[in-house]
Design an enzyme around this catalytic site. Structure first.
Site, short mmCIF file in Angstrom:
data_model
loop_
_atom_site.label_atom_id
_atom_site.label_comp_id
_atom_site.label_asym_id
_atom_site.label_seq_id
_atom_site.Cartn_x
_atom_site.Cartn_y
_atom_site.Cartn_z
N ASP A 13 45.60 32.61 81.44
CA ASP A 13 44.88 33.12 80.26
C ASP A 13 45.16 34.59 79.98
O ASP A 13 44.29 35.31 79.49
CB ASP A 13 43.36 32.88 80.41
CG ASP A 13 43.07 31.44 80.76
OD1 ASP A 13 43.74 30.56 80.20
OD2 ASP A 13 42.18 31.19 81.60
N LYS A 16 49.55 34.36 77.04
CA LYS A 16 50.94 33.87 76.93
C LYS A 16 51.20 33.26 75.55
O LYS A 16 52.27 33.42 74.99
CB LYS A 16 51.22 32.81 78.02
CG LYS A 16 51.09 33.35 79.44
CD LYS A 16 51.30 32.27 80.48
CE LYS A 16 50.18 31.25 80.56
NZ LYS A 16 48.87 31.78 81.00
N GLY A 40 45.57 26.14 78.20
CA GLY A 40 44.88 26.38 76.93
C GLY A 40 45.38 27.68 76.37
O GLY A 40 45.13 28.73 76.95
N HIS A 41 46.16 27.59 75.31
CA HIS A 41 46.74 28.80 74.71
C HIS A 41 46.16 29.00 73.32
O HIS A 41 46.20 28.09 72.50
CB HIS A 41 48.25 28.67 74.58
CG HIS A 41 48.96 28.33 75.85
ND1 HIS A 41 48.83 29.10 76.99
CD2 HIS A 41 49.80 27.33 76.17
CE1 HIS A 41 49.58 28.57 77.94
NE2 HIS A 41 50.16 27.49 77.48
N GLN A 223 49.77 28.14 83.06
CA GLN A 223 49.17 28.71 84.27
C GLN A 223 49.82 30.06 84.62
O GLN A 223 50.25 30.74 83.71
CB GLN A 223 49.24 27.73 85.46
CG GLN A 223 48.40 26.48 85.26
CD GLN A 223 49.00 25.51 84.25
OE1 GLN A 223 50.15 25.13 84.38
NE2 GLN A 223 48.23 25.13 83.28
P1 GDP Z 1 47.12 31.92 77.61
O1 GDP Z 1 46.59 30.72 78.32
O2 GDP Z 1 47.85 32.85 78.54
O3 GDP Z 1 47.94 31.60 76.40
O4 GDP Z 1 45.85 32.76 77.11
P2 GDP Z 1 44.50 32.18 76.43
O5 GDP Z 1 44.79 31.86 75.01
O6 GDP Z 1 43.88 31.15 77.29
O7 GDP Z 1 43.53 33.44 76.55
C1 GDP Z 1 43.87 34.68 76.00
C2 GDP Z 1 42.78 35.06 74.97
O8 GDP Z 1 42.93 36.42 74.63
C3 GDP Z 1 42.89 34.32 73.65
O9 GDP Z 1 41.59 34.15 73.14
C4 GDP Z 1 43.69 35.28 72.76
O10 GDP Z 1 43.42 35.10 71.37
C5 GDP Z 1 43.18 36.60 73.24
N1 GDP Z 1 44.12 37.72 73.18
C6 GDP Z 1 45.45 37.75 73.45
N2 GDP Z 1 45.91 39.04 73.38
C7 GDP Z 1 44.85 39.81 73.08
C8 GDP Z 1 44.66 41.22 72.93
O11 GDP Z 1 45.59 42.03 73.06
N3 GDP Z 1 43.39 41.66 72.65
C9 GDP Z 1 42.33 40.80 72.51
N4 GDP Z 1 41.14 41.29 72.25
N5 GDP Z 1 42.47 39.47 72.66
C10 GDP Z 1 43.71 38.99 72.95
P1 IMO Z 2 46.74 28.64 81.01
O1 IMO Z 2 48.11 28.08 80.76
C1 IMO Z 2 43.53 29.34 83.89
C2 IMO Z 2 43.13 26.44 87.15
C3 IMO Z 2 41.90 25.56 87.18
C4 IMO Z 2 41.76 25.35 88.68
C5 IMO Z 2 43.19 25.25 89.15
C6 IMO Z 2 43.69 23.82 89.34
O2 IMO Z 2 45.81 28.54 79.87
O3 IMO Z 2 46.83 30.02 81.59
P2 IMO Z 2 44.39 21.90 87.63
O4 IMO Z 2 43.59 21.19 86.59
O5 IMO Z 2 45.59 22.59 87.11
O6 IMO Z 2 44.69 21.03 88.82
O7 IMO Z 2 43.37 23.04 88.18
O8 IMO Z 2 43.97 25.92 88.18
N1 IMO Z 2 43.92 26.40 85.89
C7 IMO Z 2 43.93 27.38 84.99
N2 IMO Z 2 43.25 28.54 84.95
N3 IMO Z 2 44.42 29.05 82.92
C8 IMO Z 2 45.14 27.89 82.97
O9 IMO Z 2 46.12 27.63 82.12
C9 IMO Z 2 44.87 26.98 84.01
N4 IMO Z 2 45.36 25.76 84.35
C10 IMO Z 2 44.78 25.43 85.50
O10 IMO Z 2 40.80 26.23 86.61
O11 IMO Z 2 41.19 26.50 89.27
MG MG Z 3 44.77 29.77 78.66
#
Ligand code: GDP
Ligand code: IMO
Ligand code: MG
Length: 431
Positions: A13, A16, A40-41, A223
């Site tokens: 998270d 990416k 979850g992106h 991840q």
């Molecule tokens: P990912 O799994 O690595 O793609 O990241 P996620 O989407 O799960 O979580 C990143 C969160 O941060 C999302 O809600 C994005 O919209 C938000 N985000 C990404 N870059 C920035 C930033 O520079 N500032 C802020 N405030 N939010 C950001």
């Molecule tokens: P993105 O791509 C954050 C964590 C789960 C758990 C562990 C194993 O959005 O960064 P799984 O269901 O993969 O067997 O769970 O990994 N986990 C993540 N945490 N971001 C993710 O993906 C994750 N995908 C799995 O919370 O601790």
């Molecule tokens: Mg994510």
């Protein structure tokens, strides 16, 4: 020709999805090479917010060929739910390619994921419950189902039968559940086979040819480094190779083809699920980061655990992935703090560790050694150059760069596509 790998440098998270979207207009292919719909992106384009799980974030960029590589585990129902959702929102998804060698998540993998977590009780991993671990376990155990199997119903039935042989004993005798029905499982798996067929391709061949033709290919990890099956905080990890090496095995290109590796890292740290996390905050500051950063999981909605930036982890991620560039995200979330602590090393029972301990017990006992940086109050979401930032925010970034073992090539100052400070070009041939 650049082949660019993009990975998470912490526990996921990091942003990416946003970073991939940022590069979308400049790449020809975006390949997801590991994981499945545990990811979850979030991508914010104008007023539209998209949440992607199984699909690579590049699917939102017009002209890009999105690819689900052989290293991914595919839940076919989820694939079509996500595609239908995007189609309904006017996104052209017609170019998607799916590797014939990718493994399939069946209903019994989801069932096993949930029952094993329940069985583990206090020792649970805190998985996303999507069947990821059991699907990869079958792959390694050589009883997995691959996409190609869906086009040969006879073989598919034999494989499902083989895979369920032991599992049904386990479900009935150990977990006290009903046995999984073979025919019903086969029917479920075949339900979308015809719709899937035109998307299925020999993706290693396609990607190697694309690189031969001088195309730009982005390999997008799900991840992150600390969740990687080999290099993460085992056993509190996911079941795939989320580090840069996974881009190679998970897509079928050779390591000599990779030009650069981008690590995406938050200006602080978060983690979802169980497992050690040295800089975790249990006080008001943790609550502040959770609220200000909107730190709730995109997949399960769980509140993310929050803590300060950990440069031991940043250096580890730089090393394990061979990072060439860091994208620091969410710097804006730190605005308004008097002091911003940065973890520079760990104290483990009186011994200082500047690098990640090799021993899991030491990591579990690590307490952070902090350096405090002065904070800033100005709204930075409009900054588009480093010089636009307040002096203390510039100093914070300069210190992170010094500590993290990799140059900072971009800085996120908000969730929107344009809320970014470019520093160095992120698409470049190998230095
Ligand atoms: P990912 O799994 O690595 O793609 O990241 P996620 O989407 O799960 O979580 C990143 C969160 O941060 C999302 O809600 C994005 O919209 C938000 N985000 C990404 N870059 C920035 C930033 O520079 N500032 C802020 N405030 N939010 C950001
Ligand atoms: P993105 O791509 C954050 C964590 C789960 C758990 C562990 C194993 O959005 O960064 P799984 O269901 O993969 O067997 O769970 O990994 N986990 C993540 N945490 N971001 C993710 O993906 C994750 N995908 C799995 O919370 O601790
Ligand atoms: Mg994510």
């Amino acid at each position: 020709m650049p082949a660019v790998v993009l990975v998470g440098a912490q526990w996921g998270d990091e942003g990416k999805g946003k970073a991939t979207d940022l590069l979308g207009s400049r790449v020809d292919y975006v390949v997801k090479f590991n994981g499945g719909n545990n990811a979850g992106h979030t991508v914010v384009i104008g007023d539209e917010k998209y949440a992607l799980h199984l699909l690579p974030s590049g699917i939102l960029s017009p002209g890009v060929v999105p690819v689900i590589g052989n290293g991914v585990v595919v839940d076919i129902d989820v694939l079509f739910e996500e595609l239908d959702d995007l189609i309904a929102r006017g996104v052209d998804v017609s170019r998607l390619l799916v590797s014939s060698q990718a493994h399939v998540i069946a209903g019994y993998h989801r069932t096993l994921d949930k029952v094993t977590e329940r069985f583990l009780g206090k020792r649970r991993i805190g998985t996303t419950g999507r069947g990821i671990g059991p699907a990869y376990a079958d792959k390694i155990n050589r009883v997995g189902i691959r996409i190609a199997d869906l086009f040969d119903p006879k073989i598919l039935r034999e494989k499902v039968e083989g895979s369920l042989d032991q599992k049904n004993h386990l479900l009935v005798k150990v977990y006290n559940r009903r046995a999984v029905d073979i025919d019903a499982t086969v029917d479920e798996l075949l339900a979308h086979a015809e719709r899937l067929r035109p998307m299925v391709a020999n993706t290693p061949l396609v990607l190697n040819q694309a690189l031969d033709e001088g195309k730009n290919v982005l390999f997008e990890a799900g991840q992150a480094t600390m969740l990687d099956i080999d290099h993460g905080t085992y056993p509190f990890v996911t079941s795939s190779s989320a580090t840069a090496g996974g881009a190679v095995t998970g897509s079928g290109i050779g390591p000599t083809r990779v030009d650069s590796v981008i690590g995406v890292i938050k200006a602080y740290t978060t983690r979802v699920g169980e497992g050690p996390f040295p800089t975790e905050l249990f006080d008001d500051m943790g609550e502040y980061l959770l609220k200000t950063g909107g730190e709730y999981g995109v997949t399960t909605g769980r509140a993310r655990r929050c803590g300060w930036y950990d440069s031991v982890i940043a250096r580890y991620a730089s090393r394990i992935n061979g990072l060439t560039d860091l994208v620091v995200t969410k710097l804006d979330v730190l605005t308004g703090l008097e002091k911003v602590p940065v973890c520079v090393a760990y104290d483990v029972d009186g011994t200082r560790y500047d690098e990640m301990p090799d021993d899991q017990s030491a990591f579990h006992h690590a307490t952070p050694i902090y350096e405090e940086m002065p904070g800033w109050w100005e709204d930075i979401s409009g900054a588009r150059t480093i010089e636009d930032l307040p002096a203390n925010a510039q100093a914070y970034l300069a210190r992170l760069e010094e500590l993290s073992g990799c140059r900072i090539s971009a800085v996120g100052v908000g969730p929107r596509r344009d809320e970014i400070i470019p520093v160095h070009d992120l698409i470049h041939a190998r230095a």
